[in-house]
Design a protein around this motif. Structure first.
Motif, PDB file in Angstrom:
ATOM      1  N   GLY A  67     -15.259 -15.270   5.353  1.00  0.00           N
ATOM      2  CA  GLY A  67     -15.119 -15.048   3.912  1.00  0.00           C
ATOM      3  C   GLY A  67     -15.380 -13.603   3.538  1.00  0.00           C
ATOM      4  N   LYS A  68     -16.412 -12.997   4.145  1.00  0.00           N
ATOM      5  CA  LYS A  68     -16.697 -11.571   3.885  1.00  0.00           C
ATOM      6  C   LYS A  68     -15.545 -10.696   4.372  1.00  0.00           C
ATOM      7  CE  LYS A  68     -20.407 -11.500   1.786  1.00  0.00           C
ATOM      8  NZ  LYS A  68     -20.022 -11.509   0.408  1.00  0.00           N
ATOM      9  N   VAL A  69     -15.041 -10.993   5.570  1.00  0.00           N
ATOM     10  CA  VAL A  69     -13.907 -10.226   6.103  1.00  0.00           C
ATOM     11  C   VAL A  69     -12.717 -10.346   5.149  1.00  0.00           C
ATOM     12  CG1 VAL A  69     -12.214 -10.110   7.982  1.00  0.00           C
ATOM     13  CG2 VAL A  69     -14.655 -10.354   8.505  1.00  0.00           C
ATOM     14  N   LEU A  70     -12.447 -11.541   4.668  1.00  0.00           N
ATOM     15  CA  LEU A  70     -11.353 -11.770   3.724  1.00  0.00           C
ATOM     16  C   LEU A  70     -11.564 -10.960   2.436  1.00  0.00           C
ATOM     17  CD1 LEU A  70      -8.757 -13.407   3.059  1.00  0.00           C
ATOM     18  CD2 LEU A  70     -10.275 -15.141   2.093  1.00  0.00           C
ATOM     19  N   GLN A  71     -12.786 -10.969   1.901  1.00  0.00           N
ATOM     20  CA  GLN A  71     -13.067 -10.208   0.683  1.00  0.00           C
ATOM     21  C   GLN A  71     -12.822  -8.714   0.886  1.00  0.00           C
ATOM     22  OE1 GLN A  71     -17.151 -11.458   0.039  1.00  0.00           O
ATOM     23  NE2 GLN A  71     -16.548 -12.635  -1.765  1.00  0.00           N
ATOM     24  N   TYR A  72     -13.372  -8.156   1.963  1.00  0.00           N
ATOM     25  CA  TYR A  72     -13.240  -6.717   2.183  1.00  0.00           C
ATOM     26  C   TYR A  72     -11.813  -6.329   2.545  1.00  0.00           C
ATOM     27  CZ  TYR A  72     -18.290  -6.759   1.914  1.00  0.00           C
ATOM     28  OH  TYR A  72     -19.577  -6.939   1.483  1.00  0.00           O
ATOM     29  N   ALA A  73     -11.141  -7.172   3.304  1.00  0.00           N
ATOM     30  CA  ALA A  73      -9.725  -6.896   3.612  1.00  0.00           C
ATOM     31  C   ALA A  73      -8.897  -6.964   2.335  1.00  0.00           C
ATOM     32  CB  ALA A  73      -9.198  -7.890   4.647  1.00  0.00           C
ATOM     33  N   GLY A  74      -9.193  -7.933   1.481  1.00  0.00           N
ATOM     34  CA  GLY A  74      -8.488  -8.044   0.200  1.00  0.00           C
ATOM     35  C   GLY A  74      -8.699  -6.811  -0.664  1.00  0.00           C
ATOM     36  N   MET A  75      -9.941  -6.321  -0.700  1.00  0.00           N
ATOM     37  CA  MET A  75     -10.246  -5.119  -1.480  1.00  0.00           C
ATOM     38  C   MET A  75      -9.507  -3.916  -0.904  1.00  0.00           C
ATOM     39  SD  MET A  75     -12.008  -4.305  -4.106  1.00  0.00           S
ATOM     40  CE  MET A  75     -12.004  -2.721  -4.889  1.00  0.00           C
ATOM     41  N   PHE A  76      -9.477  -3.793   0.421  1.00  0.00           N
ATOM     42  CA  PHE A  76      -8.776  -2.691   1.081  1.00  0.00           C
ATOM     43  C   PHE A  76      -7.288  -2.713   0.739  1.00  0.00           C
ATOM     44  CE2 PHE A  76      -6.434  -0.827   4.616  1.00  0.00           C
ATOM     45  CZ  PHE A  76      -7.092   0.380   4.801  1.00  0.00           C
ATOM     46  N   VAL A  77      -6.659  -3.886   0.873  1.00  0.00           N
ATOM     47  CA  VAL A  77      -5.221  -4.003   0.585  1.00  0.00           C
ATOM     48  C   VAL A  77      -4.963  -3.750  -0.894  1.00  0.00           C
ATOM     49  CG1 VAL A  77      -3.255  -5.596   0.532  1.00  0.00           C
ATOM     50  CG2 VAL A  77      -4.736  -5.499   2.552  1.00  0.00           C
ATOM     51  N   TRP A  78      -5.832  -4.245  -1.773  1.00  0.00           N
ATOM     52  CA  TRP A  78      -5.663  -4.019  -3.206  1.00  0.00           C
ATOM     53  C   TRP A  78      -5.710  -2.521  -3.513  1.00  0.00           C
ATOM     54  CZ3 TRP A  78      -8.477  -1.782  -7.111  1.00  0.00           C
ATOM     55  CH2 TRP A  78      -7.967  -1.979  -8.403  1.00  0.00           C
ATOM     56  N   LEU A  79      -6.707  -1.820  -2.967  1.00  0.00           N
ATOM     57  CA  LEU A  79      -6.792  -0.375  -3.183  1.00  0.00           C
ATOM     58  C   LEU A  79      -5.552   0.332  -2.655  1.00  0.00           C
ATOM     59  CD1 LEU A  79     -10.490   0.403  -2.239  1.00  0.00           C
ATOM     60  CD2 LEU A  79      -9.422   0.819  -4.460  1.00  0.00           C
ATOM     61  N   TRP A  80      -5.164  -0.020  -1.452  1.00  0.00           N
ATOM     62  CA  TRP A  80      -4.031   0.628  -0.811  1.00  0.00           C
ATOM     63  C   TRP A  80      -2.745   0.386  -1.591  1.00  0.00           C
ATOM     64  CZ3 TRP A  80      -1.805  -0.890   4.629  1.00  0.00           C
ATOM     65  CH2 TRP A  80      -0.955   0.111   5.084  1.00  0.00           C
ATOM     66  N   SER A  81      -2.586  -0.770  -2.179  1.00  0.00           N
ATOM     67  CA  SER A  81      -1.333  -1.089  -2.876  1.00  0.00           C
ATOM     68  C   SER A  81      -1.331  -0.681  -4.344  1.00  0.00           C
ATOM     69  CB  SER A  81      -1.024  -2.580  -2.742  1.00  0.00           C
ATOM     70  OG  SER A  81      -2.004  -3.353  -3.396  1.00  0.00           O
ATOM     71  N   ASN A  82      -2.471  -0.249  -4.892  1.00  0.00           N
ATOM     72  CA  ASN A  82      -2.527   0.062  -6.319  1.00  0.00           C
ATOM     73  C   ASN A  82      -2.818   1.520  -6.657  1.00  0.00           C
ATOM     74  OD1 ASN A  82      -2.238  -2.346  -8.225  1.00  0.00           O
ATOM     75  ND2 ASN A  82      -3.421  -3.158  -6.517  1.00  0.00           N
ATOM     76  N   GLN A  83      -3.324   2.278  -5.723  1.00  0.00           N
ATOM     77  CA  GLN A  83      -3.688   3.658  -6.016  1.00  0.00           C
ATOM     78  C   GLN A  83      -2.653   4.606  -5.424  1.00  0.00           C
ATOM     79  OE1 GLN A  83      -6.337   3.740  -8.082  1.00  0.00           O
ATOM     80  NE2 GLN A  83      -6.290   1.538  -7.714  1.00  0.00           N
ATOM     81  N   ASP A  84      -2.267   5.621  -6.181  1.00  0.00           N
ATOM     82  CA  ASP A  84      -1.322   6.617  -5.659  1.00  0.00           C
ATOM     83  C   ASP A  84      -1.837   7.251  -4.378  1.00  0.00           C
ATOM     84  OD1 ASP A  84       0.494   6.196  -7.676  1.00  0.00           O
ATOM     85  OD2 ASP A  84      -0.345   7.753  -8.970  1.00  0.00           O
ATOM     86  N   THR A  85      -3.167   7.395  -4.275  1.00  0.00           N
ATOM     87  CA  THR A  85      -3.770   8.004  -3.091  1.00  0.00           C
ATOM     88  C   THR A  85      -4.213   6.948  -2.077  1.00  0.00           C
ATOM     89  OG1 THR A  85      -5.898   8.064  -4.217  1.00  0.00           O
ATOM     90  CG2 THR A  85      -4.545  10.064  -4.312  1.00  0.00           C
ATOM     91  N   GLY A  86      -3.735   5.732  -2.216  1.00  0.00           N
ATOM     92  CA  GLY A  86      -4.088   4.676  -1.280  1.00  0.00           C
ATOM     93  C   GLY A  86      -5.575   4.430  -1.249  1.00  0.00           C
ATOM     94  N   VAL A  87      -6.135   4.401  -0.046  1.00  0.00           N
ATOM     95  CA  VAL A  87      -7.569   4.168   0.092  1.00  0.00           C
ATOM     96  C   VAL A  87      -8.344   5.478   0.202  1.00  0.00           C
ATOM     97  CG1 VAL A  87      -7.351   1.866   1.072  1.00  0.00           C
ATOM     98  CG2 VAL A  87      -7.346   3.837   2.585  1.00  0.00           C
ATOM     99  N   CYS A  88      -7.684   6.604  -0.003  1.00  0.00           N
ATOM    100  CA  CYS A  88      -8.348   7.902   0.051  1.00  0.00           C
ATOM    101  C   CYS A  88      -8.830   8.293  -1.343  1.00  0.00           C
ATOM    102  CB  CYS A  88      -7.392   8.964   0.593  1.00  0.00           C
ATOM    103  SG  CYS A  88      -6.892   8.623   2.291  1.00  0.00           S
ATOM    104  N   PHE A  89      -9.895   9.064  -1.384  1.00  0.00           N
ATOM    105  CA  PHE A  89     -10.446   9.503  -2.659  1.00  0.00           C
ATOM    106  C   PHE A  89      -9.555  10.568  -3.287  1.00  0.00           C
ATOM    107  CE2 PHE A  89     -14.124   7.965  -0.275  1.00  0.00           C
ATOM    108  CZ  PHE A  89     -14.616   7.044  -1.188  1.00  0.00           C
ATOM    109  N   ARG A  90      -9.446  10.539  -4.603  1.00  0.00           N
ATOM    110  CA  ARG A  90      -8.608  11.505  -5.327  1.00  0.00           C
ATOM    111  C   ARG A  90      -9.251  12.882  -5.372  1.00  0.00           C
ATOM    112  NH1 ARG A  90      -7.490   7.433 -10.260  1.00  0.00           N
ATOM    113  NH2 ARG A  90      -6.088   6.092  -9.147  1.00  0.00           N
ATOM    114  N   GLN A  91     -10.562  12.899  -5.386  1.00  0.00           N
ATOM    115  CA  GLN A  91     -11.272  14.169  -5.434  1.00  0.00           C
ATOM    116  C   GLN A  91     -12.577  14.028  -4.660  1.00  0.00           C
ATOM    117  OE1 GLN A  91     -11.774  14.989  -9.548  1.00  0.00           O
ATOM    118  NE2 GLN A  91     -12.624  13.056 -10.043  1.00  0.00           N
TER     119      GLN A  91
END
Length: 194
Positions: A67-91
């Motif tokens: 369940g923890k792996v699923l939560q963190y993987a979900g958060m990773f994919v959500w960040l990657w698919s929603n941010q222009d900079t993916g999972v990298c910090f903008r600044q």
């Protein structure tokens, strides 16, 4: 400011294809899944025991980790698919962000690991409901706060939010952090009152 430019290649741009996890609602549902399982096992231990028998605690512990792996993987994919900079910090991260995150995550994980050390796997994964004798613990971290494992997880969520302030728009990050914290409060309430 501390530079956070890691060589992550395609992870530093938006995911090329949209996924179901691009939706904030789907992410929140994924975050809730382990907590719903915990509530089910807590309120229906005989069903879980009947199905898993002597492996009940071990199976529940495995489900908890997955369940923890699923939560963190979900958060990773959500960040990657929603941010222009993916999972990298903008600044670059500010020193105050690192300090706040270090304190919240550090103390949160101390509570979390302290709970595991005090209770063991059987204690953490509802052995008391699944037929295992679990002694009552009065020492640290249980003499510090009620539900120290959940409080530790909540502190860690807010520490992660401090790190993500410039990577995710604040209203969205706050929704995720409040919801995730609320799910830990839900789990604590189930264990306390049901």
């Amino acid at each position: 400011m501390i530079q956070t430019d890691f060589s992550l290649g395609s992870f530093c741009q938006r995911m090329p294809a949209e996924t179901p996890l691009s939706s904030l609602g789907v992410l929140l549902f994924v975050i809730s899944l382990p907590h719903l399982l915990y509530a089910y096992v807590w309120t229906n231990p005989t069903v879980w025991l009947r199905f898993w028998g002597k492996r009940s605690v071990d199976t529940f512990a495995t489900a908890g980790v997955l369940g923890k792996v699923l939560q963190y993987a979900g958060m990773f994919v959500w960040l990657w698919s929603n941010q222009d900079t993916g999972v990298c910090f903008r600044q670059p991260l500010a020193l105050w962000q690192l300090a706040v995150a270090a304190v919240l995550i550090g103390y949160g994980q101390a509570l979390n690991f302290g709970t595991y050390k005090a209770l063991g796997t059987a204690g953490v994964y509802y052995g008391c409901r699944l037929g295992k004798p679990i002694p009552w613990v009065h020492g640290w971290p249980f003499d510090t706060v009620a539900h120290p494992q959940y409080v530790g997880c909540i502190l860690s969520v807010w520490g992660a939010l401090a790190l993500m302030l410039h990577a995710v728009p604040l209203p969205t990050a706050a929704i995720i952090a409040v919801f995730w914290s609320g799910m830990y409060c839900f789990s604590a309430a189930v264990e306390h009152w049901l």
